[in-house]
Design an enzyme around this catalytic site. Structure first.
Site, PDB file in Angstrom:
ATOM      1  N   LYS A  38      -3.284  14.025  25.997  1.00  0.00           N
ATOM      2  CA  LYS A  38      -4.624  14.618  25.885  1.00  0.00           C
ATOM      3  C   LYS A  38      -5.273  14.233  24.556  1.00  0.00           C
ATOM      4  O   LYS A  38      -6.435  13.827  24.514  1.00  0.00           O
ATOM      5  CB  LYS A  38      -4.547  16.150  26.003  1.00  0.00           C
ATOM      6  N   ARG A  53       6.214  16.265  14.324  1.00  0.00           N
ATOM      7  CA  ARG A  53       5.831  17.672  14.422  1.00  0.00           C
ATOM      8  C   ARG A  53       7.072  18.544  14.609  1.00  0.00           C
ATOM      9  O   ARG A  53       7.976  18.175  15.358  1.00  0.00           O
ATOM     10  CB  ARG A  53       4.886  17.868  15.625  1.00  0.00           C
ATOM     11  N   ARG A  85       8.174  24.595  25.342  1.00  0.00           N
ATOM     12  CA  ARG A  85       6.740  24.335  25.572  1.00  0.00           C
ATOM     13  C   ARG A  85       6.486  24.005  27.044  1.00  0.00           C
ATOM     14  O   ARG A  85       5.474  24.417  27.606  1.00  0.00           O
ATOM     15  CB  ARG A  85       6.265  23.181  24.681  1.00  0.00           C
ATOM     16  N   ARG A 128      -5.456  28.027  27.714  1.00  0.00           N
ATOM     17  CA  ARG A 128      -4.054  27.867  28.112  1.00  0.00           C
ATOM     18  C   ARG A 128      -3.549  29.066  28.890  1.00  0.00           C
ATOM     19  O   ARG A 128      -2.392  29.073  29.298  1.00  0.00           O
ATOM     20  CB  ARG A 128      -3.193  27.745  26.849  1.00  0.00           C
ATOM     21  N   ARG A 179       6.975  10.733  19.254  1.00  0.00           N
ATOM     22  CA  ARG A 179       5.649  10.870  18.620  1.00  0.00           C
ATOM     23  C   ARG A 179       5.776  11.001  17.097  1.00  0.00           C
ATOM     24  O   ARG A 179       6.663  11.677  16.594  1.00  0.00           O
ATOM     25  CB  ARG A 179       4.929  12.104  19.163  1.00  0.00           C
TER      26      ARG A 179
END
Ligand code: AP5
Length: 208
Positions: A13, A155, A166, A88, A122
């Site tokens: 996203k 992160r 998550r 969310r 990432r």
């Protein structure tokens, strides 16, 4: 164009929003980035949400809704916006409906296996939030941001246990929003498993 980007963590996203922001000339509002900036700057809000983000849980609706309400009231949102990571929960979606209408809700579709690969590789620039992947989108110099030369970071919520949590939170609390927005005729599906430029082409196509 007033858009919401929906999809599991790691669907891409933020990556696609960076392209869409330039193309449509509208701001990219990522609630995750807003929280991370508060954490980095040591604000009161940042201190309250730091451990929630690290664990992969959701920040309470009351805090998140107020933050988005303030952001959408800023002048740059008058021509439209990309909301990435908000809403969310059904509560957040109801609150958003009271703040503004929407033109499209984009559902980024991807498998869990691909999400785990993407999140574990990432890396990001701590000051600009620019996103990389060690294999799929590596920086020009290993471990350094292409423009600022800063050290890239991982992160805290990209650790394996937080990723699993998550994904569970996404399935329980956020996935029901697909039916919520489908019933309003707003959902536009995009195959997010393709390369970023292909995903972006699909996005432009579904948005017309
Ligand atoms: P947030 O920052 O919103 O995280 P997220 O939704 O989990 O999404 P991500 O940023 O992890 O993934 P993404 O889909 O943007 O993927 P990306 O483009 O980076 O939220 C973080 C936390 O904040 C939450 O857990 C919660 O605690 C809190 N929070 C935020 N909003 C909230 C809300 N509304 N309510 C309550 N709490 C909230 O891509 C991932 C990787 O894949 C990158 O390495 C990238 O380079 C790579 N990649 C991307 N696209 C491709 C592609 N097409 N092919 C190959 N690799 C790709």
């Amino acid at each position: 164009m007033r858009m919401v980007f929906l999809g599991p963590p790691g669907a891409g996203k933020g990556t696609i929003a960076a392209l869409a922001r330039e193309y449509y000339g509208i701001p990219h509002i990522s609630t995750g980035d807003l929280f991370r900036n508060n954490i980095k700057n040591g604000t009161e809000l940042g201190l309250r949400v730091k451990s929630i983000l690290a664990s992969g849980g959701l920040v309470p609706d009351s805090i998140t809704i107020e933050m988005v309400r303030n952001r959408l009231a800023e002048p740059d949102c008058a021509r439209g916006f990309i909301l990435d990571g908000f809403p969310r929960t059904i509560g957040q979606a109801d609150a958003l409906a009271e703040m503004t209408g929407l033109d499209a809700v984009v559902d980024f579709r991807i498998s869990k296996e691909e999400v785990v690969k993407r999140l574990s590789g990432r890396r990001m620039c701590p000051s600009t939030g620019r996103i990389y992947h060690i294999l799929f989108n590596p920086p020009k110099v290993e471990g350094k941001d292409d423009e600022t030369g800063e050290d890239l970071v991982q992160r805290p919520d990209d650790r394996e246990d937080a990723i699993v949590h998550r994904l569970e939170v996404y399935e329980e609390q956020t996935e029901p929003l697909i039916a919520y927005y489908a019933s309003k005729g707003l959902i536009k599906e995009v195959d997010a498993s393709l390369k970023p430029d292909q995903v972006f082409d699909l996005l432009k196509k579904v948005l017309g």
